[in-house]
Scaffold this motif. Structure first.
Motif, PDB file in Angstrom:
ATOM      1  N   ASN A  25      55.339  73.343  83.425  1.00 47.55           N
ATOM      2  CA  ASN A  25      55.126  72.371  84.538  1.00 47.55           C
ATOM      3  C   ASN A  25      56.211  71.945  84.842  1.00 47.55           C
ATOM      4  OD1 ASN A  25      53.862  70.958  86.389  1.00 47.55           O
ATOM      5  ND2 ASN A  25      52.907  69.513  84.746  1.00 47.55           N
TER       6      ASN A  25
ATOM      7  N   LYS B  36      49.654  81.235  75.014  1.00 41.99           N
ATOM      8  CA  LYS B  36      49.573  80.922  76.510  1.00 41.99           C
ATOM      9  C   LYS B  36      50.578  79.633  76.949  1.00 41.99           C
ATOM     10  CE  LYS B  36      46.116  81.821  79.080  1.00 41.99           C
ATOM     11  NZ  LYS B  36      44.632  81.582  79.954  1.00 41.99           N
TER      12      LYS B  36
ATOM     13  N   THR C 195      52.206  77.399  79.347  1.00 45.13           N
ATOM     14  CA  THR C 195      52.337  76.842  80.844  1.00 45.13           C
ATOM     15  C   THR C 195      53.448  76.037  80.939  1.00 45.13           C
ATOM     16  OG1 THR C 195      50.046  76.995  80.623  1.00 45.13           O
ATOM     17  CG2 THR C 195      51.097  75.679  82.352  1.00 45.13           C
TER      18      THR C 195
ATOM     19  N   GLN D 253      52.517  80.143  84.260  1.00 39.46           N
ATOM     20  CA  GLN D 253      52.087  80.753  82.540  1.00 39.46           C
ATOM     21  C   GLN D 253      52.616  82.241  82.058  1.00 39.46           C
ATOM     22  OE1 GLN D 253      47.693  80.708  82.717  1.00 39.46           O
ATOM     23  NE2 GLN D 253      47.704  78.410  82.103  1.00 39.46           N
TER      24      GLN D 253
ATOM     25  N   LYS E 254      53.874  75.363  88.818  1.00 42.40           N
ATOM     26  CA  LYS E 254      53.244  75.690  87.209  1.00 42.40           C
ATOM     27  C   LYS E 254      53.504  76.912  87.289  1.00 42.40           C
ATOM     28  CE  LYS E 254      50.265  72.268  86.118  1.00 42.40           C
ATOM     29  NZ  LYS E 254      48.898  72.004  85.730  1.00 42.40           N
TER      30      LYS E 254
END
Length: 96
Positions: free
Chosen positions: A19, A15, A17, A53, A51
């Motif tokens: 940012n 996963k 992410t 994912q 953000k």
């Protein structure tokens, strides 16, 4: 800017992410090998960060870039940069 990787124990995926602090931006997207260079919008938060994912198969490398208000930008904290002949520029590389 930053990238966080969380490897899943239940399947061979990570996963990731993204940012992006871009307080003055209206729109931030990420595009790369993992979405066939079709941009994915990142969500803007009240603190000015964007953000998003994605779950990616492990043991692979992915080229990508951010698109901040229409301008293509590399991730300074990427695993490395790689020259892309097609675009005649460097792309960020994510190794998972």
């Amino acid at each position: 800017m930053s990238i966080t990787k969380q490897y899943l124990k239940s399947k061979p995926e990570c996963k990731v992410t993204f940012n992006v602090p871009a307080k003055d931006a209206n729109n931030v997207e990420v595009a790369g090998d993992f979405n066939n260079w079709k941009s994915t919008k990142l969500k803007k938060f009240k603190n000015g960060n964007f953000k998003g994912q994605v779950n990616l198969p492990v043991d692979k490398e992915y080229q990508f870039k951010y698109i901040i208000d229409g301008e293509w930008v590399n991730e300074p904290e990427a695993d490395r940069l790689e020259w892309n002949e097609y675009a005649s520029t460097e792309n960020s590389v994510l190794v998972v």
